[in-house]
Enzyme design. Structure first.
Site, short mmCIF file in Angstrom:
data_model
loop_
_atom_site.label_atom_id
_atom_site.label_comp_id
_atom_site.label_asym_id
_atom_site.label_seq_id
_atom_site.Cartn_x
_atom_site.Cartn_y
_atom_site.Cartn_z
N ASP A 76 0.79 -1.26 0.00
CA ASP A 76 0.00 0.00 0.00
C ASP A 76 0.82 1.30 0.00
O ASP A 76 0.23 2.38 0.06
CB ASP A 76 -0.95 0.09 1.21
CG ASP A 76 -2.11 -0.87 1.12
OD1 ASP A 76 -2.27 -1.51 0.06
OD2 ASP A 76 -2.85 -0.99 2.11
N ASP B 43 -6.91 -7.04 10.51
CA ASP B 43 -6.48 -5.86 9.75
C ASP B 43 -6.37 -4.63 10.65
O ASP B 43 -5.77 -3.63 10.24
CB ASP B 43 -7.50 -5.54 8.65
CG ASP B 43 -7.57 -6.63 7.60
OD1 ASP B 43 -6.52 -7.11 7.17
OD2 ASP B 43 -8.70 -6.99 7.22
C1 BGC Z 1 -0.19 -5.69 10.06
C2 BGC Z 1 1.11 -6.41 10.23
C3 BGC Z 1 0.88 -7.89 10.05
C4 BGC Z 1 0.22 -8.16 8.73
C5 BGC Z 1 -0.10 -9.62 8.53
C6 BGC Z 1 -0.80 -6.02 8.73
O1 BGC Z 1 -2.07 -5.48 8.66
O2 BGC Z 1 0.03 -4.32 10.18
O3 BGC Z 1 1.62 -6.17 11.50
O4 BGC Z 1 2.08 -8.58 10.14
O5 BGC Z 1 -0.95 -7.42 8.60
O6 BGC Z 1 -1.12 -10.03 9.35
#
Ligand code: BGC
Length: 663
Positions: free
Chosen positions: A380, A599
């Site tokens: 992103d 998320d």
């Molecule tokens: C988070 C990360 C995480 C990743 C996978 C992202 O939304 O900020 O910390 O490792 O998702 O779950």
């Protein structure tokens, strides 16, 4: 235990200066090496070699620490609590002359340093054994492993067993951040013997498959996880003639066009265990997904990057995928995944010195030089510079020491390693699909890549839909220009004139546009299909017969979100399973965001995440809030923990809504 990455002590651990301690016996047939060490703990590996002339059926190793204490292990059954005994898992018990097997474990240092104990056992005194499994089982150590309890760790942490029979610490968030912290209670199991093997997996505990071990390329452990994954991934690669091995005879790595083709991918055992613990989770628990390096500490905490790579070797995996996700001013237009680095606080320098440099050091270790290492670059980030420059954090990220500088640095450094394949993130069609966004993004992202030392050759391609929910295609809305009620379908409220309804066409057109923009024609695309399945009871089964455009679209679309901009904890479903070459121009469907990881936290009143104190509540993650841009509900699931943390209810829903449906 959460440790922060420190330059110096941490770095030397990261560099994996493994100290191999030969056993006290005359022959160096059992060795103990510390693979990683941090302030409170360590991981280590023991390698057992049959240096005799006859086949060994079953082995055990015994050792004792002064102060160290085991918390979990893999690829061996551990019994006792100092002294410890490790016995084979059945499937890795047979060793031909000259063959080795390795197993690993994690422990607490209990205030001391990581010790190097003396090893004893079947093969550790220099003797050979042709004993059968049953005669080995009659040894004190082995019979303990067969019948007695796995020891319990202190503080209520129970040792658990996973489905391929290794033990792990269930409530391990305090130990390693494995993420059992949400609503999961500590459970103590007494034995690993009764764990059911998942479907289709060779081995399990005592249903040993000698052939799976014998066929192990490296004559170390060929994990049963990877055997099954291998078949699932490579079966989709029709008649690919590509060899999994990419080493030239002189040992030099030969770069391949598609690092996924015909290869076995790494399965993250921590995620796998989370998945297995949920009802029905075994249906996907042995699928490969990415490992996220989402802060400096992630490089070393728990098993760390090195532990994952070692485990990949143990699994016999040929492709390892990880996410580079720690730019300064990370997630500049949202709050849920704000990161530890700030441009205004020397973030670019820290990103270089304390994040990319140690990652590169680890990836450079010769033992990983045959692995295809896939790097997903900064989810992103550059797309935010296309559409969100009204946000001060994004404005700053568009300047010096920001996203472009960070990504160029990452690509330059990783570009030095011939076996690393970088794919730069391009968000998804519901973000960059409009033609003005699309062309601006092709320009900006293209220029960023071209500005690296290797220019257009610094990447293997681009990745779409990382951590998003956009479907591959809308089966009942195949033509965005179709007129309904006198209007093109793409003009419906849900599509807002965006001509792309799905990721497949978007990704293919992006690739074409980049080739026109000067990129080589062998670039390939990845699509994250982990959560874009949109099956389940609400999936439409045909096209609507309404003549009202919005009704027609709403009744026909499989994407059930209130709005395509809703990105937080949506009720999607597991999508296409990871596979290579699924469509022209697409290197692979991959699972970038592991299912069941949040998320973003749903409540505004939250405790900061100790690992990631910058993560906040984003209104898009509030189940009762509206998407502020669209004025429609967020549709976010309630009770979500911080981004990246295990969110079992979301996992369960993704299983329920899987499409293609799960077996
Ligand atoms: C988070 C990360 C995480 C990743 C996978 C992202 O939304 O900020 O910390 O490792 O998702 O779950």
């Amino acid at each position: 235990m959460i440790t922060t990455f420190k330059k110096g002590s941490g770095l030397s651990a990261v560099l994996g200066l493994a100290i191999a301690a030969a056993s006290h016996g005359a022959a160096a047939d059992c060795s103990y090496s510390i693979s990683n060490e941090w302030s409170s703990g360590y991981t280590a590996e023991i390698t057992v070699t049959n240096d005799g002339n006859s086949t060994v059926n079953g082995w055990d190793v015994n050792w004792q620490y002064n102060s160290n204490q085991l918390t979990n292990s893999w690829n061996a059954q551990i019994s006792g609590s100092n002294p410890y005994t490790a016995t084979d898992m059945g499937w890795n018990g047979t060793l031909q002359p000259g063959q080795s097997v390795s197993f690993g474990f994690q422990g607490n240092k209990n205030g001391g340093s990581a010790e190097q104990p003396t090893l004893e056992g079947t093969l550790c005194d220099g003797g050979t054994s042709s004993s059968s499994a049953s005669s080995v089982a009659s040894s004190v150590a082995s019979s303990e492993a067969q019948s007695s309890s796995v020891s319990s760790a202190p503080d209520g942490e129970g040792l658990q067993c996973n489905w391929y029979g290794t033990t792990y610490s269930l409530c391990s968030d305090t130990q390693s951040g494995w993420g059992y912290e949400d609503g999961e209670s500590c459970v103590s199991r007494t034995t690993c013997e009764s764990q059911p093997a998942p479907y289709g997996v060779v081995g399990g505990n005592n249903s040993s498959s000698e052939s799976s071990v014998a066929s192990s390329v490296s004559s170390s452990v060929s994990s049963s996880v990877s055997s099954s994954v291998s078949s699932s991934v490579s079966s989709s690669v029709s008649s690919s003639a590509s060899s999994a091995s990419s080493s030239a005879p002189d040992g030099d790595y030969v770069r391949v066009d598609n690092p996924f083709e015909g290869t076995q991918m790494y399965v993250n055992p921590m995620w796998s265990e989370n998945a297995m613990a949920r009802p029905g989770g075994e249906a996907i628990a042995n699928e490969p997904s990415a490992v996220w390096m989402d802060r400096r500490g992630a490089i070393t905490d728990g098993i760390g990057l090195k532990g994952h790579l070692d485990e990949a070797l143990n699994q016999g995996a040929e492709t390892f995928m990880f996410v580079v996700y720690n730019l300064p001013n990370r997630d500049c237009a949202a709050l849920a995944s704000n990161g530890e680095l700030r441009i205004s606080e020397n973030g670019f320098q820290l990103y270089q010195d304390e994040y990319i440099a140690p990652i590169k050091e680890i990836l450079s270790l010769p033992k990983y030089s045959d692995l295809h290492i896939v790097a997903i670059i900064e989810v992103d980030s550059l797309p935010n510079l296309v559409t969100n420059l009204d946000e001060p954090d994004c404005q700053e990220a568009a300047g010096p020491g920001g996203y472009a500088d960070g990504i160029q640095h990452a690509l330059n450094e990783l570009g030095d390693l011939p076996n690393v394949y970088s794919y730069v993130d391009i968000a998804h069609s519901g973000w960059l699909g409009w033609s003005d966004n699309f062309s601006e993004a092709v320009q900006l992202i293209g220029d960023t890549v071209k500005g690296t030392e290797k220019g257009v050759d610094s990447i293997a391609g681009y990745v779409t839909n990382s951590a998003n929910y956009t479907p591959l295609e809308e089966p009942y809305l195949p033509d965005p220009s179709l007129q309904v009620g006198g209007q093109p379908v793409r003009s419906a409220s849900f599509y807002e004139w965006n001509p792309y309804f799905g990721e497949l066409e978007f990704a293919q057109d992006w690739r074409d546009a980049m080739i026109q923009n000067g990129f080589p024609s062998d670039i390939g695309m990845l699509i994250d299909t982990g959560r874009n399945g949109w099956g389940g009871p609400d999936r439409p089964t045909g096209v609507s017969d309404s003549s009202d455009l919005d009704t027609y679209v709403d009744e026909s679309r499989i994407d059930r979100r209130y709005h395509r901009g809703n990105w937080c904890n949506q009720p999607g479903g597991v999508g296409e399973r990871p596979q290579a070459n699924p469509a022209p121009g697409i290197d692979a469907y991959v699972w970038v965001k592991p299912q069941g990881e949040s998320d973003g936290i749903s409540t505004a009143d939250f405790e900061p995440d100790p690992n990631d104190p910058a993560k906040q509540h984003d209104p898009m993650c509030g189940p009762d809030e509206n998407n502020p841009d669209a004025g429609v509900p967020t549709g976010a699931l309630p009770n979500a923990p911080h981004a990246g943390r295990w969110f079992p209810e979301a996992f369960d829903l993704l299983l329920d809504n899987a499409y293609p449906p799960l077996d």
